[in-house]
Design a protein around this motif. Structure first.
Motif, short mmCIF file in Angstrom:
data_model
loop_
_atom_site.label_atom_id
_atom_site.label_comp_id
_atom_site.label_asym_id
_atom_site.label_seq_id
_atom_site.Cartn_x
_atom_site.Cartn_y
_atom_site.Cartn_z
N SER A 69 87.18 74.44 55.79
CA SER A 69 88.58 74.55 55.39
C SER A 69 89.38 75.16 56.53
O SER A 69 88.95 76.16 57.12
CB SER A 69 88.74 75.41 54.13
N LEU A 70 90.54 74.57 56.82
CA LEU A 70 91.46 75.17 57.79
C LEU A 70 92.28 76.21 57.06
O LEU A 70 93.05 75.89 56.16
CB LEU A 70 92.37 74.08 58.39
N ILE A 71 92.14 77.48 57.44
CA ILE A 71 92.81 78.54 56.71
C ILE A 71 94.01 79.12 57.44
O ILE A 71 94.85 79.79 56.81
CB ILE A 71 91.83 79.67 56.33
N SER A 72 94.12 78.89 58.74
CA SER A 72 95.32 79.37 59.43
C SER A 72 95.53 78.59 60.72
O SER A 72 94.58 78.10 61.34
CB SER A 72 95.24 80.87 59.73
N ARG A 73 96.79 78.50 61.11
CA ARG A 73 97.18 77.87 62.36
C ARG A 73 98.27 78.72 62.99
O ARG A 73 99.23 79.11 62.31
CB ARG A 73 97.68 76.45 62.12
N GLN A 74 98.10 79.03 64.26
CA GLN A 74 99.05 79.87 64.97
C GLN A 74 99.53 79.14 66.22
O GLN A 74 98.71 78.66 67.01
CB GLN A 74 98.39 81.20 65.34
N GLU A 75 100.84 79.07 66.40
CA GLU A 75 101.42 78.36 67.53
C GLU A 75 102.32 79.29 68.33
O GLU A 75 103.11 80.04 67.75
CB GLU A 75 102.23 77.14 67.05
N HIS A 76 102.21 79.23 69.66
CA HIS A 76 103.10 79.94 70.56
C HIS A 76 103.95 78.91 71.29
O HIS A 76 103.41 78.01 71.94
CB HIS A 76 102.31 80.79 71.55
N CYS A 77 105.26 79.05 71.19
CA CYS A 77 106.19 78.08 71.78
C CYS A 77 107.17 78.80 72.69
O CYS A 77 107.44 79.99 72.53
CB CYS A 77 106.97 77.33 70.70
N SER A 78 107.74 78.07 73.64
CA SER A 78 108.77 78.62 74.50
C SER A 78 109.77 77.54 74.85
O SER A 78 109.44 76.36 74.89
CB SER A 78 108.14 79.21 75.79
N GLY A 79 111.01 77.98 75.09
CA GLY A 79 112.07 77.02 75.43
C GLY A 79 113.36 77.39 74.75
O GLY A 79 113.82 78.53 74.80
N ASN A 80 113.95 76.42 74.04
CA ASN A 80 115.21 76.67 73.34
C ASN A 80 114.95 77.07 71.89
O ASN A 80 113.84 77.50 71.56
CB ASN A 80 116.11 75.43 73.43
N THR A 81 115.93 76.91 71.04
CA THR A 81 115.81 77.35 69.64
C THR A 81 115.58 76.18 68.69
O THR A 81 116.00 76.21 67.54
CB THR A 81 117.07 78.12 69.22
N LEU A 82 114.89 75.17 69.16
CA LEU A 82 114.50 74.04 68.32
C LEU A 82 112.98 73.90 68.39
O LEU A 82 112.41 73.78 69.47
CB LEU A 82 115.17 72.74 68.78
N TYR A 83 112.31 73.90 67.22
CA TYR A 83 110.86 73.86 67.16
C TYR A 83 110.42 72.80 66.15
O TYR A 83 110.97 72.74 65.04
CB TYR A 83 110.28 75.22 66.76
N THR A 84 109.48 72.00 66.54
CA THR A 84 108.94 70.98 65.63
C THR A 84 107.42 71.08 65.62
O THR A 84 106.79 71.35 66.65
CB THR A 84 109.35 69.57 66.07
N THR A 85 106.83 70.86 64.46
CA THR A 85 105.38 70.87 64.34
C THR A 85 105.00 70.13 63.07
O THR A 85 105.86 69.64 62.34
CB THR A 85 104.85 72.32 64.30
N LYS A 86 103.70 70.04 62.80
CA LYS A 86 103.17 69.44 61.59
C LYS A 86 102.24 70.43 60.92
O LYS A 86 101.60 71.24 61.60
CB LYS A 86 102.42 68.13 61.88
N ALA A 87 102.15 70.37 59.61
CA ALA A 87 101.26 71.26 58.88
C ALA A 87 100.77 70.57 57.61
O ALA A 87 101.53 69.87 56.94
CB ALA A 87 101.95 72.57 58.51
N GLN A 88 99.49 70.77 57.32
CA GLN A 88 98.88 70.30 56.08
C GLN A 88 98.50 71.53 55.28
O GLN A 88 97.63 72.30 55.68
CB GLN A 88 97.65 69.43 56.38
N PHE A 89 99.16 71.74 54.15
CA PHE A 89 99.05 72.99 53.43
C PHE A 89 97.80 73.10 52.55
O PHE A 89 97.51 74.17 52.03
CB PHE A 89 100.30 73.21 52.59
N CYS A 90 97.07 72.02 52.36
CA CYS A 90 95.81 72.08 51.62
C CYS A 90 94.93 70.93 52.08
O CYS A 90 95.40 69.96 52.68
CB CYS A 90 96.03 72.04 50.11
N ASP A 91 93.63 71.03 51.81
CA ASP A 91 92.68 70.02 52.27
C ASP A 91 92.98 68.64 51.70
O ASP A 91 92.71 67.63 52.36
CB ASP A 91 91.26 70.44 51.90
#
Length: 295
Positions: A159-181
């Motif tokens: 099971s994936l229980i956590s995801r941590q992302e470090h980003c840099s740049g401007n104030t716009l951030y995009t990502t994807k996440a799956q909240f359950c298996d």
């Protein structure tokens, strides 16, 4: 008697609903700004072997001007780790295997044909396989590449229980996440812009699948807060902390955004220092984003 989840739903945003009456404009129109770049991504997996032995595997993908590679830690033990620098002149071994005999762990990888998007995490053409006690503990990448291991080895529950992302740049951030298996990946967009009130009065917008789930004005006073939302029928806490963006822009211009699932019976917001302990008790999912704003 109504349960806690149904009571909370009166003040929460349901992402799967066809409309969100709390906000007149439900779609997030992407601005012309290029999204910030991911510098590192860390995923923590909970592995339960056939003998019920539990193991936490932390996989970190990183990329900067001089280094690109990954680090794997087991049970938060720094002495038991695996590091691979795929960008080093001294070490370009993008395919191979390594055995950690003290813990009966074998690591197999092939990044020779890996394809990347804008971040450090490969998206195609690779595999990473971790065997524990001759049992398949974790598989990342193309399953076709690891099919030969599946024929003769049992597979653990992962099971994936956590995801941590470090980003840099401007104030716009995009990502994807799956909240359950059993859920589907969702597009997440976080934007901080002046909108109609100008750059001196920024507005925070968070969108999931092009639907606005929060819109916060007067961020100089509302730089910290939280909102309960529902995604795929799950209760998710969304928390933001923009303090350093406004009050510590030189030494630490970081903002933090957190998403964490919780059961309807758990009315407590989560705390980062209790993250590992809670993950050992049950398989929840959390997404933590550290956003660095360039000056």
């Amino acid at each position: 008697m109504r349960d806690i989840a149904s009571c909370l739903s009166e003040n929460a945003i349901n992402v799967s609903h066809s409309s969100c009456s709390s906000y007149p404009n439900n779609s997030c129109i992407s601005p012309r700004l290029t999204p910030s770049v991911q510098n590192s991504v860390t995923c923590v997996y909970k592995v339960i072997l056939s003998n019920q032995k539990k193991l936490l595997i932390k996989v970190t993908w990183c990329k900067n001007q001089t280094t690109q590679g990954l680090t794997i830690n087991f049970n938060n033990d720094s002495s038991t780790s695996f590091k691979l620098n795929t960008n080093s002149r001294l070490f370009r071994k993008k395919k191979g295997s390594k055995t950690i005999e003290s813990d009966k762990i074998e690591v197999f990888w092939d990044l020779s044909n890996a394809k990347y998007d804008t971040g450090p995490e490969p998206v195609d053409g690779f595999y990473l396989l971790i065997m524990v006690d001759s049992e398949m503990g974790l598989i990342l990448g193309e399953e076709a590449m690891t099919k030969k291991f599946k024929t003769c080895n049992p597979a653990a529950k992962v099971s994936l229980i956590s995801r941590q992302e470090h980003c840099s740049g401007n104030t716009l951030y995009t990502t994807k996440a799956q909240f359950c298996d059993t859920g589907i990946p969702h597009d997440i967009l976080i934007r901080c812009s002046g909108e109609n009130e100008g750059p001196k009065h920024p507005v925070l917008s968070v969108c999931i699948d092009k639907k606005t789930v929060i819109r916060v004005k007067r961020l100089q006073w509302n730089f910290r807060g939280n909102q309960a939302i529902f995604v795929d029928g799950l209760l998710v806490d969304l928390m933001w902390d923009l303090h350093d963006w406004f009050f510590n822009p030189v030494s630490g211009p970081y903002a933090v955004f957190m998403f964490r699932t919780r059961s309807g019976l758990d009315s407590r917001l989560w705390m980062e220092e209790k993250l590992v302990q809670r993950h050992q008790e049950r398989a929840e999912f959390s997404l933590l984003i550290y956003a660095c704003k360039s000056l």
